[in-house]
Design an enzyme around this catalytic site. Structure first.
Site, PDB file in Angstrom:
ATOM      1  CD  GLU A 171      -5.424  -5.712  -1.789  1.00 33.51           C
ATOM      2  OE1 GLU A 171      -4.966  -4.583  -1.510  1.00 33.51           O
ATOM      3  OE2 GLU A 171      -6.118  -6.366  -0.866  1.00 33.51           O
ATOM      4  CG  ASN A 200      -0.373   0.081   2.550  1.00 37.63           C
ATOM      5  OD1 ASN A 200       0.649  -0.630   2.795  1.00 37.63           O
ATOM      6  ND2 ASN A 200      -1.142   0.636   3.591  1.00 37.63           N
TER       7      ASN A 200
HETATM    8 ZN   LIG Z   1      -8.127  -1.985  -1.631  1.00 38.24          ZN
END
Ligand SMILES: [Zn+2]
Length: 145
Positions: free
Chosen positions: A57, A44
């Site tokens: 992701e 992230n």
């Molecule tokens: Zn997410």
């Protein structure tokens, strides 16, 4: 294909250590296995504007598209994904990322959970997909969009 879940989870935990998460301090890593046997990862990346924050992701899917496929098909297809927090324990993808993962691996993509791997279709039932666009598009609409 045999999926080495501990290896995939370890790869996710490793990349979680490189997350940029100064605001939430929730470091997240994601590792995906392609049908070609490649492992792609993402972490992230937060932003002071919050709305621009990228989930792990998102980075994984971007890396997937940037990775040449051994079989020549582009991009490689994901078959398994592990997402973990900085503590190494599984973390379920958010709704947006479930949608991203759907186009990267399809409804059969296996997602690691605390209770074991489950198909993405169980986490994103009745998903919206590209077929919905083509079926409901206005006649004469620009097909190149
Ligand atoms: Zn997410």
């Amino acid at each position: 294909m045999k999926i080495d879940w501990p290896r995939l989870r370890a790869a996710a935990a490793d990349v979680a250590g490189r997350a940029y998460a100064p605001y939430s301090r929730l470091h997240v890593g994601a590792a995906g296995l392609t049908a070609d046997g490649l492992v792609v990862t993402g972490c992230n990346v937060e932003n002071a504007s919050f709305g621009l924050t990228l989930c792990a992701e998102c980075g994984l899917v971007s890396a997937l598209h940037a990775t040449p496929s051994a079989s020549g098909s582009a991009p490689p297809v994901l078959v398994a994904v592990a997402v973990v927090a900085g503590d190494g324990d599984p973390l379920l993808p958010c709704g947006r990322c479930r949608q991203l993962l759907l186009e990267a691996g399809g409804p059969e993509l296996l997602v690691d959970t605390a209770g074991g791997p489950v198909p993405l279709a169980e986490l994103l039932p009745a998903a919206f997909g590209g077929a919905d666009l083509s079926a409901r598009r206005e006649p004469g609409a620009a097909a190149s969009l």
